[in-house]
Design an enzyme around this catalytic site. Structure first.
Site, PDB file in Angstrom:
ATOM      1  N   GLY A  63       0.821  -1.215   0.000  1.00 30.73           N
ATOM      2  CA  GLY A  63       0.000   0.000   0.000  1.00 30.73           C
ATOM      3  C   GLY A  63       0.848   1.257   0.000  1.00 30.73           C
ATOM      4  O   GLY A  63       0.513   2.254  -0.642  1.00 30.73           O
ATOM      5  N   ASP A  98      -0.304  -0.532  13.248  1.00 28.41           N
ATOM      6  CA  ASP A  98       0.169  -1.827  12.742  1.00 28.41           C
ATOM      7  C   ASP A  98       0.360  -2.850  13.864  1.00 28.41           C
ATOM      8  O   ASP A  98       0.637  -4.019  13.600  1.00 28.41           O
ATOM      9  CB  ASP A  98       1.473  -1.651  11.962  1.00 28.41           C
ATOM     10  CG  ASP A  98       1.235  -0.902  10.652  1.00 28.41           C
ATOM     11  OD1 ASP A  98       0.075  -0.831  10.193  1.00 28.41           O
ATOM     12  OD2 ASP A  98       2.208  -0.377  10.080  1.00 28.41           O
TER      13      ASP A  98
HETATM   14  C1  S3P Z   1       2.330   3.316   6.466  1.00 24.53           C
HETATM   15  C2  S3P Z   1       1.190   3.899   6.959  1.00 24.53           C
HETATM   16  C3  S3P Z   1       0.096   3.154   7.613  1.00 24.53           C
HETATM   17  C4  S3P Z   1       0.562   1.765   8.029  1.00 24.53           C
HETATM   18  C5  S3P Z   1       1.323   1.066   6.944  1.00 24.53           C
HETATM   19  C6  S3P Z   1       2.560   1.854   6.564  1.00 24.53           C
HETATM   20  C7  S3P Z   1       3.347   4.167   5.832  1.00 24.53           C
HETATM   21  O1  S3P Z   1      -0.967   3.014   6.694  1.00 24.53           O
HETATM   22  O2  S3P Z   1      -0.539   0.996   8.427  1.00 24.53           O
HETATM   23  O3  S3P Z   1       1.714  -0.227   7.352  1.00 24.53           O
HETATM   24  O4  S3P Z   1       4.486   3.686   5.588  1.00 24.53           O
HETATM   25  O5  S3P Z   1       3.050   5.334   5.551  1.00 24.53           O
HETATM   26  P1  S3P Z   1      -2.145   4.132   6.569  1.00 24.53           P
HETATM   27  O6  S3P Z   1      -1.553   5.368   6.017  1.00 24.53           O
HETATM   28  O7  S3P Z   1      -3.148   3.518   5.629  1.00 24.53           O
HETATM   29  O8  S3P Z   1      -2.690   4.283   7.958  1.00 24.53           O
END
Ligand code: S3P
Length: 429
Positions: free
Chosen positions: A94, A316
């Site tokens: 993501g 997380d």
């Molecule tokens: C992350 C942000 C978080 C986290 C993900 C890593 C990042 O997600 O849960 O594992 O590296 O910016 P969200 O921005 O969807 O909360």
């Protein structure tokens, strides 16, 4: 997908180093790739997610040389990337797809970003909406909901944006697009999410101002390459912190762990439960606070409540906090956590279903759950839902359960923590 069988551990003993931080590894590659000149990244996380980011920037024409001990990136500046000649595969990541979308929105060529089955069901409108407001030509499958995401980059304009949800990925995507915008982009978050992007950007020469929940970035500034050391990942260390606390006679030290306060809500939560955790040798590594974490097991834990405001700092750590809650006296409640349904798996559902199989009394809400402790965990077969953090959380549950626990789908640990089971074996030997 392979499985592992684990049983009760007597104690955890030893000194370990967790893998390098995943979030910081992604950001180091992204900023180095759009900087002018040479960057050196030491202690980069060689796991599937950050490697997806490296492959993406290679596809965009960036010279990235992995020399084992360090990664050398020779960037050509914020406009020094070129149109990829194929779709970019972001795998399970993501962070890769959302941050990259911000960069690509400001570059005048066509690109398509996609990923694995899990990533293709994760929400993209949260970045599409603000990037469009900045003038990007961006769209996605299912009425802009899910990847693939298609982008035709353009000259962008600065916006003032109130984020509806606390998300470091959304914030970072907008900040990166802000580098390409005319004027000053301003973002306000509803609660503080991890701030690694804001800490790293000025080190590369960006002009950025942070005031509580508000961040401003000036567009048009050239970034310059630099050297970065990545600290150990608190989110990976978290599994061993909880394991040591739950198992009497344990005594472990986890060295070189990032303790950025936007990441360490789990420490506050565990201390409120009665845990013994010490932060030793606190120092600075490339603008991030780092410490050695010492934990001892055996303290009686009591239930706590976690609210919406506290959640971003332990986002997380939800799966492993649920495991700790099964061993705390009373009912632990976590609410305001609907974001957890949108992670690599629906983590509220995954923890509810699989902890029930182990004999835990648990109530599921649309925005969280409550767990009754202290529960006697029963060894059984549980599913990881292909989610690295679910697989690792149940591996720790297995160490306090009666009988044998079989965890299906454990190859997912390679997303963030290759070598997890070897380290666990070493600590429990
Ligand atoms: C992350 C942000 C978080 C986290 C993900 C890593 C990042 O997600 O849960 O594992 O590296 O910016 P969200 O921005 O969807 O909360």
């Amino acid at each position: 997908m392979e499985r592992i069988e684990l049983k009760k551990a007597e104690r955890l003993r030893g000194e370990i180093s967790p893998p390098p931080d995943k979030s910081i590894s992604h950001r180091a590659v992204i900023l180095s790739s759009i900087s002018k000149g040479r960057s050196v990244i030491r202690n980069f996380l060689r796991a599937e997610d950050p490697v997806s980011t490296i492959n993406a920037f290679r596809a965009l024409g960036v010279d990235i040389d992995d020399r084992g001990s360090e990664i050398i990136i020779n960037g050509n500046g914020i406009h020094g990337i070129r149109e990829p000649n194929d779709v970019i595969d972001c795998g399970n990541s993501g962070t890769t797809i959302r941050l990259l979308s911000g960069v690509l929105s400001g570059n005048p060529f066509f690109s398509v970003l996609t990923g694995d089955k899990s990533l293709r069901s994760r929400p993209m409108y949260r970045i599409i909406n603000p990037l469009r407001l900045m003038g990007a030509d961006i769209m996605a499958r299912a009425e802009d909901r899910y990847p693939p995401v298609a982008i035709k980059g353009r000259r962008l304009k600065a916006i003032k944006y109130d984020m509806p949800i606390a998300s470091a990925q959304v914030k970072s995507s907008i900040l990166l697009a802000g580098l390409y915008a005319d004027g000053e982009t301003e973002i306000t978050e509803p609660a503080k999410s991890r701030d690694h992007t804001e800490r790293m950007l000025p080190a590369f020469g960006a002009e950025i101002k942070v005031d509580g929940l508000n961040v401003k970035i000036k567009g048009g500034t050239e970034l310059r390459g630099r050297e970065i050391d990545v600290p150990g990942d608190f989110s990976s260390a978290a599994f061993f912190i909880v394991a040591a606390l739950l198992i009497k006679d344990s005594d472990i030290t986890i060295k070189g762990v990032g303790i950025n306060p936007t990441r360490t809500g789990l420490i506050n939560a565990l201390k409120a439960m009665g845990a013994e955790i010490e932060l030793l040798n606190i120092r600075d590594v490339s603008g991030e606070p780092v410490a050695d974490i010492h934990c001892r097991g055996g303290a009686a834990l009591k239930a706590i409540s976690i609210s919406r405001e506290e959640l971003p700092s332990l986002i997380d750590e939800f799966p492993i906090l649920c495991i700790a809650a099964t061993q705390a006296n009373g009912i632990t409640t976590i609410r305001g956590a609907e974001e957890l349904r949108l992670k690599e798996s629906d983590r509220i559902k995954a923890m509810t279903m699989e902890l029930r199989k182990m004999g835990v009394e648990i109530e599921e809400f649309s925005d969280g759950l409550s767990i009754r402790g202290k529960a006697d965990l029963r060894g059984t077969t549980v599913e990881s839902y292909g989610d690295h953090r679910i697989a690792m959380a149940f591996s720790i549950a297995a160490l306090v359960a009666d009988g044998v626990t079989t965890i299906n789908g454990v190859s997912s640990v390679n997303i963030s923590f290759p070598g997890f089971f070897e380290i666990l074996r070493g600590l429990t030997a």
